[in-house]
Design a protein around this motif. Structure first.
Motif, mmCIF file in Angstrom:
data_model
loop_
_atom_site.group_PDB
_atom_site.id
_atom_site.type_symbol
_atom_site.label_atom_id
_atom_site.label_comp_id
_atom_site.label_asym_id
_atom_site.label_seq_id
_atom_site.Cartn_x
_atom_site.Cartn_y
_atom_site.Cartn_z
ATOM 1 N N GLY A 31 0.836 -1.191 0.000
ATOM 2 C CA GLY A 31 0.000 0.000 0.000
ATOM 3 C C GLY A 31 0.870 1.239 0.000
ATOM 4 O O GLY A 31 2.055 1.177 -0.299
ATOM 5 N N LYS A 32 0.255 2.362 0.347
ATOM 6 C CA LYS A 32 0.987 3.629 0.381
ATOM 7 C C LYS A 32 1.099 4.121 1.806
ATOM 8 O O LYS A 32 0.180 3.957 2.609
ATOM 9 C CB LYS A 32 0.273 4.680 -0.472
ATOM 10 N N ASP A 33 2.230 4.739 2.114
ATOM 11 C CA ASP A 33 2.428 5.362 3.406
ATOM 12 C C ASP A 33 1.425 6.507 3.506
ATOM 13 O O ASP A 33 1.367 7.360 2.619
ATOM 14 C CB ASP A 33 3.861 5.890 3.511
ATOM 15 N N PRO A 34 0.615 6.542 4.571
ATOM 16 C CA PRO A 34 -0.419 7.575 4.658
ATOM 17 C C PRO A 34 0.130 8.996 4.767
ATOM 18 O O PRO A 34 -0.549 9.939 4.410
ATOM 19 C CB PRO A 34 -1.213 7.199 5.909
ATOM 20 N N LEU A 35 1.349 9.117 5.230
ATOM 21 C CA LEU A 35 1.915 10.454 5.396
ATOM 22 C C LEU A 35 2.726 10.895 4.186
ATOM 23 O O LEU A 35 2.554 12.001 3.693
ATOM 24 C CB LEU A 35 2.773 10.504 6.658
ATOM 25 N N THR A 36 3.612 10.028 3.683
ATOM 26 C CA THR A 36 4.484 10.413 2.570
ATOM 27 C C THR A 36 3.893 10.081 1.213
ATOM 28 O O THR A 36 4.396 10.538 0.192
ATOM 29 C CB THR A 36 5.848 9.717 2.683
ATOM 30 N N LYS A 37 2.872 9.234 1.174
ATOM 31 C CA LYS A 37 2.210 8.775 -0.053
ATOM 32 C C LYS A 37 3.129 7.916 -0.940
ATOM 33 O O LYS A 37 2.824 7.673 -2.093
ATOM 34 C CB LYS A 37 1.664 9.952 -0.890
ATOM 35 N N LYS A 38 4.258 7.468 -0.393
ATOM 36 C CA LYS A 38 5.168 6.603 -1.153
ATOM 37 C C LYS A 38 4.673 5.161 -1.081
ATOM 38 O O LYS A 38 4.058 4.743 -0.090
ATOM 39 C CB LYS A 38 6.585 6.674 -0.581
ATOM 40 N N ARG A 39 4.957 4.392 -2.124
ATOM 41 C CA ARG A 39 4.585 2.977 -2.137
ATOM 42 C C ARG A 39 5.429 2.216 -1.119
ATOM 43 O O ARG A 39 6.616 2.484 -0.958
ATOM 44 C CB ARG A 39 4.822 2.386 -3.522
ATOM 45 N N ILE A 40 4.790 1.249 -0.484
ATOM 46 C CA ILE A 40 5.473 0.437 0.511
ATOM 47 C C ILE A 40 5.454 -1.016 0.035
ATOM 48 O O ILE A 40 4.414 -1.526 -0.381
ATOM 49 C CB ILE A 40 4.782 0.540 1.880
ATOM 50 N N TYR A 41 6.609 -1.664 0.100
ATOM 51 C CA TYR A 41 6.737 -3.060 -0.293
ATOM 52 C C TYR A 41 7.342 -3.852 0.854
ATOM 53 O O TYR A 41 8.145 -3.330 1.616
ATOM 54 C CB TYR A 41 7.675 -3.205 -1.507
ATOM 55 N N LYS A 42 6.958 -5.112 0.934
ATOM 56 C CA LYS A 42 7.618 -6.024 1.852
ATOM 57 C C LYS A 42 8.479 -6.924 0.983
ATOM 58 O O LYS A 42 7.986 -7.528 0.028
ATOM 59 C CB LYS A 42 6.608 -6.846 2.639
ATOM 60 N N ALA A 43 9.758 -7.004 1.290
ATOM 61 C CA ALA A 43 10.682 -7.813 0.498
ATOM 62 C C ALA A 43 11.243 -8.930 1.365
ATOM 63 O O ALA A 43 11.613 -8.707 2.517
ATOM 64 C CB ALA A 43 11.810 -6.949 -0.038
ATOM 65 N N LEU A 44 11.267 -10.131 0.806
ATOM 66 C CA LEU A 44 11.799 -11.290 1.506
ATOM 67 C C LEU A 44 12.768 -12.034 0.596
ATOM 68 O O LEU A 44 12.507 -12.205 -0.595
ATOM 69 C CB LEU A 44 10.670 -12.249 1.906
ATOM 70 N N LYS A 45 13.873 -12.505 1.179
ATOM 71 C CA LYS A 45 14.808 -13.335 0.424
ATOM 72 C C LYS A 45 14.308 -14.770 0.479
ATOM 73 O O LYS A 45 13.759 -15.210 1.499
ATOM 74 C CB LYS A 45 16.206 -13.246 1.021
ATOM 75 N N PHE A 46 14.517 -15.491 -0.606
ATOM 76 C CA PHE A 46 14.059 -16.885 -0.650
ATOM 77 C C PHE A 46 15.106 -17.725 -1.375
ATOM 78 O O PHE A 46 15.587 -17.337 -2.444
ATOM 79 C CB PHE A 46 12.706 -16.989 -1.380
ATOM 80 N N ASP A 47 15.465 -18.863 -0.801
ATOM 81 C CA ASP A 47 16.384 -19.810 -1.435
ATOM 82 C C ASP A 47 15.585 -21.033 -1.855
ATOM 83 O O ASP A 47 14.880 -21.632 -1.046
ATOM 84 C CB ASP A 47 17.491 -20.233 -0.465
#
Length: 181
Positions: A31-47
């Motif tokens: 989603g977007k940060d409610p204050l900065t309006k920047k996109r937010i991502y969750k990143a995970l490493k996977f092997d």
């Protein structure tokens, strides 16, 4: 864009990014940060191989799509803090600060008002958290820090449309106590 899943609030998107021999970066749009309006991502490493990475990405997308919507009127204080830590705090604060905030919320807020629906949250509920802290002898600095963390999370809830107004604005900021030397 590899996968997306339709939800009540739109779709949840995910990316599968190759990072070497059987190494992947799984990215999910939060989603977007409610204050900065920047996109937010969750990143995970996977092997693992591509099929395993794809299956894990799909599992993460499904679990994300089942999270409560920020506009959900039945959202509790606990759910708000879970969502705030994951979407806002995790992207704004250092790991140590984040763990400190999570600990203070887990110890002082969740047991007292965690099950209260946001739509029913009143200043008296928040004041009861601070009253309990005073009774235990918690320092004024800790109470002031907790006040600011609760205020930021509730400000995000207002920005997301979950709350009309922030109830902490009607709670007095804990006074700073000066220790005598």
């Amino acid at each position: 864009l590899i996968n997306s899943k339709k939800t009540a609030g739109g779709s949840v998107a995910g990316q599968l990014i190759p990072k070497g021999n059987d190494r992947w970066l799984l990215r999910i749009y939060k989603g977007k940060d409610p204050l900065t309006k920047k996109r937010i991502y969750k990143a995970l490493k996977f092997d693992g191989n591509r099929e395993q990475a794809q299956a894990e990405l799909e599992r993460l997308i499904v679990s994300k799509s089942q999270e409560p919507s920020p506009n959900d009127s039945t959202m509790t204080v606990n759910q708000l803090f879970d969502q705030w830590f994951e979407t806002v705090a995790q992207n704004r604060y250092s790991h140590k600060t984040l763990k400190n905030y999570e600990g203070v919320i887990a110890y002082d807020v969740r047991p007292v008002i965690g099950k209260v629906c946001l739509s029913e949250l009143q200043p008296r509920h928040i004041q009861s958290v601070f009253s309990g802290m005073v009774a235990r002898g918690t320092s004024s600095n800790t109470r002031r820090r907790l006040y600011s963390v609760i205020a930021m999370a509730l400000d995000s809830a207002v920005a997301w449309g979950t709350l009309e107004t922030n109830p902490i604005t009607r709670v007095e900021i804990p006074r700073r106590e000066v220790k005598e030397m």
